[in-house]
Design an enzyme around this catalytic site. Structure first.
Site, PDB file in Angstrom:
ATOM      1  N   ALA A  14      34.363  35.654  48.596  1.00  0.00           N
ATOM      2  CA  ALA A  14      34.284  34.180  48.243  1.00  0.00           C
ATOM      3  C   ALA A  14      32.897  33.588  48.299  1.00  0.00           C
ATOM      4  CB  ALA A  14      34.982  33.277  49.233  1.00  0.00           C
ATOM      5  N   SER A  15      31.799  34.484  48.425  1.00  0.00           N
ATOM      6  CA  SER A  15      30.421  33.901  48.202  1.00  0.00           C
ATOM      7  C   SER A  15      29.922  33.382  46.845  1.00  0.00           C
ATOM      8  CB  SER A  15      29.428  35.025  48.386  1.00  0.00           C
ATOM      9  OG  SER A  15      29.798  36.285  47.630  1.00  0.00           O
ATOM     10  N   ARG A  16      30.985  33.680  45.808  1.00  0.00           N
ATOM     11  CA  ARG A  16      30.631  33.099  44.390  1.00  0.00           C
ATOM     12  C   ARG A  16      31.940  33.203  43.683  1.00  0.00           C
ATOM     13  NH1 ARG A  16      28.681  37.225  41.442  1.00  0.00           N
ATOM     14  NH2 ARG A  16      28.892  39.006  42.966  1.00  0.00           N
ATOM     15  N   ASN A  91      41.007  38.895  46.570  1.00  0.00           N
ATOM     16  CA  ASN A  91      40.223  38.277  45.290  1.00  0.00           C
ATOM     17  C   ASN A  91      38.871  39.214  44.945  1.00  0.00           C
ATOM     18  OD1 ASN A  91      38.944  36.067  43.698  1.00  0.00           O
ATOM     19  ND2 ASN A  91      37.491  36.246  45.131  1.00  0.00           N
ATOM     20  N   SER A 143      44.924  40.013  36.634  1.00  0.00           N
ATOM     21  CA  SER A 143      44.128  39.411  35.494  1.00  0.00           C
ATOM     22  C   SER A 143      45.186  39.651  34.458  1.00  0.00           C
ATOM     23  CB  SER A 143      42.883  40.311  35.348  1.00  0.00           C
ATOM     24  OG  SER A 143      42.411  40.162  33.826  1.00  0.00           O
ATOM     25  N   TYR A 156      39.233  48.619  35.069  1.00  0.00           N
ATOM     26  CA  TYR A 156      39.295  47.341  35.611  1.00  0.00           C
ATOM     27  C   TYR A 156      40.789  47.215  35.115  1.00  0.00           C
ATOM     28  CZ  TYR A 156      39.050  42.274  35.963  1.00  0.00           C
ATOM     29  OH  TYR A 156      39.033  40.910  36.406  1.00  0.00           O
ATOM     30  N   ALA A 158      43.455  49.139  34.542  1.00  0.00           N
ATOM     31  CA  ALA A 158      44.207  49.739  35.392  1.00  0.00           C
ATOM     32  C   ALA A 158      44.373  49.257  36.857  1.00  0.00           C
ATOM     33  CB  ALA A 158      43.720  51.302  35.584  1.00  0.00           C
ATOM     34  N   LYS A 160      43.820  46.326  37.848  1.00  0.00           N
ATOM     35  CA  LYS A 160      44.654  44.948  37.933  1.00  0.00           C
ATOM     36  C   LYS A 160      45.967  45.141  37.506  1.00  0.00           C
ATOM     37  CE  LYS A 160      41.162  42.324  38.774  1.00  0.00           C
ATOM     38  NZ  LYS A 160      41.051  41.806  40.085  1.00  0.00           N
ATOM     39  N   ILE A 189      37.830  32.965  32.714  1.00  0.00           N
ATOM     40  CA  ILE A 189      37.372  32.089  33.851  1.00  0.00           C
ATOM     41  C   ILE A 189      35.977  32.096  33.822  1.00  0.00           C
ATOM     42  CG2 ILE A 189      37.472  31.136  36.140  1.00  0.00           C
ATOM     43  CD1 ILE A 189      40.265  31.405  34.747  1.00  0.00           C
TER      44      ILE A 189
HETATM   45  P1  NAP Z   1      32.315  37.313  40.695  1.00  0.00           P
HETATM   46  O1  NAP Z   1      31.740  35.917  40.213  1.00  0.00           O
HETATM   47  O2  NAP Z   1      31.527  38.322  40.251  1.00  0.00           O
HETATM   48  O3  NAP Z   1      32.463  37.275  42.191  1.00  0.00           O
HETATM   49  C1  NAP Z   1      32.873  38.352  42.955  1.00  0.00           C
HETATM   50  C2  NAP Z   1      33.125  38.163  44.156  1.00  0.00           C
HETATM   51  O4  NAP Z   1      33.601  39.218  44.806  1.00  0.00           O
HETATM   52  C3  NAP Z   1      31.527  37.812  45.032  1.00  0.00           C
HETATM   53  O5  NAP Z   1      31.889  36.702  45.996  1.00  0.00           O
HETATM   54  C4  NAP Z   1      31.270  39.229  45.726  1.00  0.00           C
HETATM   55  O6  NAP Z   1      30.653  39.202  46.903  1.00  0.00           O
HETATM   56  C5  NAP Z   1      32.710  39.760  45.785  1.00  0.00           C
HETATM   57  N1  NAP Z   1      32.904  41.025  45.948  1.00  0.00           N
HETATM   58  C6  NAP Z   1      32.640  42.010  45.151  1.00  0.00           C
HETATM   59  N2  NAP Z   1      32.720  43.380  45.623  1.00  0.00           N
HETATM   60  C7  NAP Z   1      33.125  43.357  46.930  1.00  0.00           C
HETATM   61  C8  NAP Z   1      33.498  44.191  47.893  1.00  0.00           C
HETATM   62  N3  NAP Z   1      33.405  45.538  47.889  1.00  0.00           N
HETATM   63  N4  NAP Z   1      33.795  43.542  49.083  1.00  0.00           N
HETATM   64  C9  NAP Z   1      34.095  42.182  49.392  1.00  0.00           C
HETATM   65  N5  NAP Z   1      33.429  41.342  48.482  1.00  0.00           N
HETATM   66  C10 NAP Z   1      33.229  41.972  47.284  1.00  0.00           C
HETATM   67  O7  NAP Z   1      33.673  37.409  40.172  1.00  0.00           O
HETATM   68  P2  NAP Z   1      34.719  36.249  39.927  1.00  0.00           P
HETATM   69  O8  NAP Z   1      34.915  35.917  38.320  1.00  0.00           O
HETATM   70  O9  NAP Z   1      34.863  35.197  40.587  1.00  0.00           O
HETATM   71  O10 NAP Z   1      36.254  37.014  40.022  1.00  0.00           O
HETATM   72  C11 NAP Z   1      37.039  37.061  41.148  1.00  0.00           C
HETATM   73  C12 NAP Z   1      38.157  37.755  41.069  1.00  0.00           C
HETATM   74  O11 NAP Z   1      38.872  37.468  39.935  1.00  0.00           O
HETATM   75  C13 NAP Z   1      37.893  39.187  40.760  1.00  0.00           C
HETATM   76  O12 NAP Z   1      39.044  39.927  41.227  1.00  0.00           O
HETATM   77  C14 NAP Z   1      38.156  39.418  39.165  1.00  0.00           C
HETATM   78  O13 NAP Z   1      38.687  40.352  38.865  1.00  0.00           O
HETATM   79  C15 NAP Z   1      39.390  38.252  38.873  1.00  0.00           C
HETATM   80  N6  NAP Z   1      39.572  37.771  37.429  1.00  0.00           N
HETATM   81  C16 NAP Z   1      38.374  37.068  37.236  1.00  0.00           C
HETATM   82  C17 NAP Z   1      38.452  36.642  35.797  1.00  0.00           C
HETATM   83  C18 NAP Z   1      37.179  35.776  35.035  1.00  0.00           C
HETATM   84  O14 NAP Z   1      37.511  35.444  33.913  1.00  0.00           O
HETATM   85  N7  NAP Z   1      36.321  35.559  36.016  1.00  0.00           N
HETATM   86  C19 NAP Z   1      39.759  36.736  35.061  1.00  0.00           C
HETATM   87  C20 NAP Z   1      40.526  37.518  35.581  1.00  0.00           C
HETATM   88  C21 NAP Z   1      40.596  37.844  37.209  1.00  0.00           C
HETATM   89  P3  NAP Z   1      28.866  39.384  46.783  1.00  0.00           P
HETATM   90  O15 NAP Z   1      28.374  38.419  45.872  1.00  0.00           O
HETATM   91  O16 NAP Z   1      28.621  38.916  48.310  1.00  0.00           O
HETATM   92  O17 NAP Z   1      28.735  40.978  46.651  1.00  0.00           O
END
Ligand code: NAP
Length: 248
Positions: A14-16, A91, A143, A156, A158, A160, A189
């Site tokens: 949840a940091s980003r 997440n 996703s 990815y 696979a 999801k 998103i």
């Molecule tokens: P993001 O901006 O890249 O953020 C990813 C987050 O996951 C960051 O807080 C990161 O933490 C954390 N993270 C990554 N690897 C980790 C690990 N091994 N352990 C703990 N934390 C971890 O991605 P997002 O777009 O917000 O995506 C969030 C979720 O939604 C993901 O599962 C993604 O597949 C899904 N999703 C996203 C979209 C889209 O269009 N963005 C669409 C469909 C699904 P650090 O920064 O601290 O490493």
């Protein structure tokens, strides 16, 4: 009285991005929030501070969701600090995109471990305490790519799609104990994950979306709030799209 007063939610990653958006919306609705991060300690510290302004308890934990032992330690620490976990949002996720021809074994394994095995790790570790409470809501972030597939994202997609099978199985296993398990399938998103995409690809995605825009973390967070709340108490085993109509 807020919708999520008295609830304790754990969110991975949840940091980003979407996770951060969820943490803020859950806190606004009165839920205490435990969350994890891996490589963004400054952003995590900032979020912890921001969450506390909503008058709820908030704490960030550095924890690699792909690590089984770390997940057990995380759940023990959150239970110790918060006393209970009512809602889990799985997440944390990454992409390592490439055509199959160029995809390395390492990148396949890394994506499966972070996106899919993490869901097993956290859900397995938290189930005992939820069984004891005889309630819980587990929300897994899949996703649209897990439903439809996407060229260049076999790893990815696979991971999801695996989350969807896992979600439905856990809904069947734990339903009799009043523990619900649902998946959310976001579309496009706008976060750091999608900021790296080729602008032409982004344009094509946008044009293909009936609502003609990318989604925001808040769009996903609003559904998370609903699935975390007792308003969704008869909903389990579902995959709900938040995609502006993309898969219609
Ligand atoms: P993001 O901006 O890249 O953020 C990813 C987050 O996951 C960051 O807080 C990161 O933490 C954390 N993270 C990554 N690897 C980790 C690990 N091994 N352990 C703990 N934390 C971890 O991605 P997002 O777009 O917000 O995506 C969030 C979720 O939604 C993901 O599962 C993604 O597949 C899904 N999703 C996203 C979209 C889209 O269009 N963005 C669409 C469909 C699904 P650090 O920064 O601290 O490493």
């Amino acid at each position: 009285m807020k919708l999520l007063d008295q609830k304790v939610t754990l969110i991975t990653g949840a940091s980003r991005g979407i996770g951060r958006g969820m943490a803020l919306e859950l806190a606004k609705q009165g839920s205490s929030v435990a969350f994890t991060y891996l490589s963004s300690p400054d952003k995590a510290a900032e979020l912890e501070k921001e969450l506390s302004t909503f008058g709820i308890k908030a704490k960030g934990y550095k924890s690699d969701a792909s690590d089984f032992k770390a997940a057990e330690e995380l759940i023990a620490a959150v239970l110790n600090d918060f006393g209970r976990i009512d809602v889990v949002v799985n997440n944390a996720g990454i992409t390592r995109d490439n055509l199959l021809m160029r995809m390395s074994e390492e990148h396949f394994d890394e994506v499966i471990r972070t996106n899919l095995k993490s869901v097993f790790n956290i859900t397995k570790a938290v189930q005992k305490s939820m069984l004891k409470e005889r309630k819980g809501s587990i929300i897994n972030i899949s996703s649209v790519v897990g439903v439809k597939g996407n060229a260049g994202q076999a790893n990815y997609a696979a991971s999801k799609a695996g989350i969807i099978g896992f979600t439905k199985s856990i809904a069947l296993e734990l339903g009799s104990r009043n523990i619900r398990c649902n998946a959310i399938a976001p579309g496009f998103i706008e976060t750091e994950m999608t900021a790296v995409l080729n602008p032409d690809v982004v344009k094509q995605w946008r044009e293909a979306i009936p609502l003609k825009r990318g989604g925001t973390p808040e769009d996903v967070a609003n559904l998370v709030v609903f699935l975390a709340s007792d308003m969704s108490s008869y909903i389990t085993g579902q995959v709900i799209n938040v995609d502006g109509g993309m898969l219609t």
